[in-house]
Design an enzyme around this catalytic site. Structure first.
Site, PDB file in Angstrom:
ATOM      1  N   GLY A 177      24.196  40.837  26.989  1.00 18.70           N
ATOM      2  CA  GLY A 177      24.660  40.396  28.301  1.00 18.70           C
ATOM      3  C   GLY A 177      23.767  39.315  28.874  1.00 18.70           C
ATOM      4  O   GLY A 177      22.990  38.678  28.161  1.00 18.70           O
ATOM      5  N   PHE A 178      23.837  39.119  30.186  1.00 19.62           N
ATOM      6  CA  PHE A 178      23.057  38.053  30.821  1.00 19.62           C
ATOM      7  C   PHE A 178      21.558  38.238  30.606  1.00 19.62           C
ATOM      8  O   PHE A 178      20.842  37.277  30.335  1.00 19.62           O
ATOM      9  CB  PHE A 178      23.360  38.006  32.321  1.00 19.62           C
ATOM     10  CG  PHE A 178      24.689  37.423  32.659  1.00 19.62           C
ATOM     11  CD1 PHE A 178      24.939  36.067  32.509  1.00 19.62           C
ATOM     12  CD2 PHE A 178      25.719  38.227  33.131  1.00 19.62           C
ATOM     13  CE1 PHE A 178      26.173  35.523  32.821  1.00 19.62           C
ATOM     14  CE2 PHE A 178      26.959  37.701  33.452  1.00 19.62           C
ATOM     15  CZ  PHE A 178      27.188  36.348  33.293  1.00 19.62           C
ATOM     16  N   GLN A 219      22.739  37.666  38.620  1.00 20.71           N
ATOM     17  CA  GLN A 219      21.493  36.959  38.892  1.00 20.71           C
ATOM     18  C   GLN A 219      20.224  37.771  38.587  1.00 20.71           C
ATOM     19  O   GLN A 219      19.291  37.233  37.960  1.00 20.71           O
ATOM     20  CB  GLN A 219      21.470  36.472  40.339  1.00 20.71           C
ATOM     21  CG  GLN A 219      22.083  35.103  40.527  1.00 20.71           C
ATOM     22  CD  GLN A 219      21.427  34.046  39.661  1.00 20.71           C
ATOM     23  OE1 GLN A 219      20.216  33.936  39.599  1.00 20.71           O
ATOM     24  NE2 GLN A 219      22.238  33.267  38.981  1.00 20.71           N
ATOM     25  N   ASP A 231      21.257  45.404  34.830  1.00 16.29           N
ATOM     26  CA  ASP A 231      21.855  46.545  35.523  1.00 16.29           C
ATOM     27  C   ASP A 231      21.223  47.876  35.140  1.00 16.29           C
ATOM     28  O   ASP A 231      21.233  48.819  35.933  1.00 16.29           O
ATOM     29  CB  ASP A 231      23.349  46.620  35.219  1.00 16.29           C
ATOM     30  CG  ASP A 231      24.142  45.506  35.878  1.00 16.29           C
ATOM     31  OD1 ASP A 231      23.536  44.708  36.615  1.00 16.29           O
ATOM     32  OD2 ASP A 231      25.356  45.425  35.658  1.00 16.29           O
ATOM     33  N   GLU A 255      38.743  41.491  44.657  1.00 15.68           N
ATOM     34  CA  GLU A 255      39.270  40.342  43.913  1.00 15.68           C
ATOM     35  C   GLU A 255      40.521  40.719  43.122  1.00 15.68           C
ATOM     36  O   GLU A 255      41.475  39.938  43.040  1.00 15.68           O
ATOM     37  CB  GLU A 255      38.178  39.788  43.010  1.00 15.68           C
ATOM     38  CG  GLU A 255      37.049  39.141  43.814  1.00 15.68           C
ATOM     39  CD  GLU A 255      35.864  38.700  42.979  1.00 15.68           C
ATOM     40  OE1 GLU A 255      35.000  37.982  43.523  1.00 15.68           O
ATOM     41  OE2 GLU A 255      35.790  39.058  41.783  1.00 15.68           O
ATOM     42  N   VAL A 289      23.722  51.268  18.676  1.00 11.75           N
ATOM     43  CA  VAL A 289      22.428  51.949  18.734  1.00 11.75           C
ATOM     44  C   VAL A 289      22.664  53.382  19.184  1.00 11.75           C
ATOM     45  O   VAL A 289      23.356  53.640  20.169  1.00 11.75           O
ATOM     46  CB  VAL A 289      21.475  51.222  19.702  1.00 11.75           C
ATOM     47  CG1 VAL A 289      20.199  52.026  19.897  1.00 11.75           C
ATOM     48  CG2 VAL A 289      21.148  49.836  19.172  1.00 11.75           C
TER      49      VAL A 289
END
Length: 455
Positions: free
Chosen positions: A25-26, A330, A312, A183, A92
């Site tokens: 991920g990020f 972020q 996260d 959204e 994993v």
């Protein structure tokens, strides 16, 4: 077919310090970018072979974008310019911190530094009826499952005679009034007005109900009261029925029941109400709090040597962020970049630097030219300006030039036509029968059955 016990990780031996990264991920990809050619062997494990831009999942679910527009293959991101980088598509199963070993279904691997960047998963708070019958929205398969369910509901509603069942197919309940729920509600409302009447001229879409359910006293709880109030006004304009201070008790696939006793018949309940960190077996229980790994200011998991967590799945408590950083992109990006710097400093005998999160603000979009933004210095924007800011930020943080171009062209096309992407039903189905045996609701499991465990 290859026998499962014949597979291996096939990672070459090395004299370099080995950094094992779990998750693409990020947090994971920015860590790897920061360690590029810095004298480490980097091994990344992920159960999918792509990095996804999850803030746009709801647009995949509502046929606004195709999956490849928001995803980029991990092997493409880390090409031959990355010296001694190895990606393995593998699940994993655990970590042995004492032996400094990562366990997978096809073998184990020693590490010098382990970085857990597994992100989050849907949290159903132990309610199995909701878990088994609702539609989460955390992955691309989730989004495709939901897209199929939405389109199949309209197809079924167009041919069914029973008005009660037709209404059940046209009721859509979204649980969770955060950015994802808001959204998605706005996107469905715009489909109801501009797209669906053309596709299904025989259906009365004035009877299509979109319910947005939130347990707290307002929508967008993570954002400012100003943005929440503006968002509520936008939802009212779009005809979304908002239920605040409302908790779901159960959902059996046909009827959602709330704690206050109210019920809504629906074939589609979308779960956007909560997330928990995607933790891994093997780390001590005292290292975990509220489903996330407790980390210090250097992203080191507390009580475990050589193990770090970012994004996260990491819970870093500070004076400014007593409950940890928000679960958005972020913090993951900044923590990944910062940890790469610290690992490089550590390798060179330098002094580690504490992480300091720079909050760039929060954004949410509620349909065409409707958006809200909370920016630094308590600046709040709404309407067209916030909508343009949302567009710019999401294009900027998409991975890959092709994805940026595809998404921008799709958005421009929709701006002038209101149309959406190809509304194809291409996922495999699991049909659910009613009491008379008539198959009225087509559900999509998204599961692939094989004769060996999934990697």
């Amino acid at each position: 077919m290859l026998k499962f016990d014949k597979l291996s990780l096939n990672i070459p031996d090395t004299n370099k310090p080995r950094v094992v990264v779990i998750g693409g991920g990020f947090g994971g990809i920015n860590l790897v970018k920061g360690l590029k050619n810095k004298g480490f062997q980097i091994v990344m494990f992920d159960k999918q072979n792509y990095h996804g831009f999850w803030p746009l999942l709801y647009q995949v679910a509502t046929a606004g974008l195709e999956p490849d527009a928001i995803a980029e293959p991990l092997r493409k991101l880390f090409d031959e310019e990355y010296d001694d980088f190895h990606f393995r598509l593998v699940r994993v199963t655990g970590v042995d911190p004492a032996a400094k070993t990562v366990k997978t279904l096809i073998g184990e691997l020693k590490y010098d530094h382990l970085v857990i960047a597994t992100g989050s998963r849907s949290n159903f708070f132990g309610n199995d009826t909701i878990k088994n019958n609702s539609f989460p929205l955390k992955t691309i398969p989730d989004a495709l499952n939901l897209r199929s369910q939405l389109l199949q509901s309209f197809e079924q509603a167009s041919i069914i005679k029973d008005p009660v069942m037709r209404q059940s197919l046209l009721n859509f309940v979204i649980v969770g009034g955060g950015p994802t729920g808001v959204e998605l509600a706005g996107s469905l409302a715009e489909m109801r007005k501009h797209v669906l009447p053309n596709d299904y001229p025989g259906l009365d879409f004035s009877k299509m109900n979109i319910y947005l359910v939130e347990g707290l006293d307002r929508v967008l709880p993570p954002m400012s009261p100003e943005s929440a109030a503006k968002t509520q006004g936008y939802l009212d304009e779009l005809g979304v029925v908002t239920k605040v201070k409302t908790l779901v008790d159960s959902y059996d696939g046909d009827t959602v029941t709330f704690k206050n006793g109210e019920t809504i018949p629906t074939q589609t309940l979308i779960w956007a109400a909560g997330v928990a960190g995607a933790t891994i077996e093997g780390l001590p229980a005292e290292s975990v709090e509220k489903g996330r790994y407790l980390v210090d200011e250097y992203n080191r998991v507390k009580g475990v040597e050589g193990v770090y967590a970012v994004g996260d799945v990491a819970l870093m408590k500070t004076e400014k962020w007593p409950n940890g950083h928000p679960g958005v992109a972020q913090p993951a990006i900044q923590q990944g970049e910062h940890l790469a710097t610290n690992l490089t400093l550590l390798q060179r005998g330098g002094q580690l630097r504490p992480f300091d999160y720079f909050d760039k603000g929060s954004l949410a979009i509620i349909g065409r030219v409707r958006a809200v933004a909370d920016l630094p210095k308590k600046l709040h924007l709404s309407g067209f300006i916030a909508w343009m800011a949302w567009l710019f930020v999401h294009i900027w943080y998409l991975i890959g030039f092709r994805s940026k171009l595809v998404v921008l062209s799709n958005w421009l096309y929709r701006l002038f036509t209101y149309d959406r992407g190809t509304r194809l039903i291409i996922r495999p189905f699991v049909r659910k029968a009613d009491k008379e045996g008539q198959e009225f609701a087509i559900r999509n499991s998204g599961e692939v059955v094989t004769d060996q465990p999934t990697l």
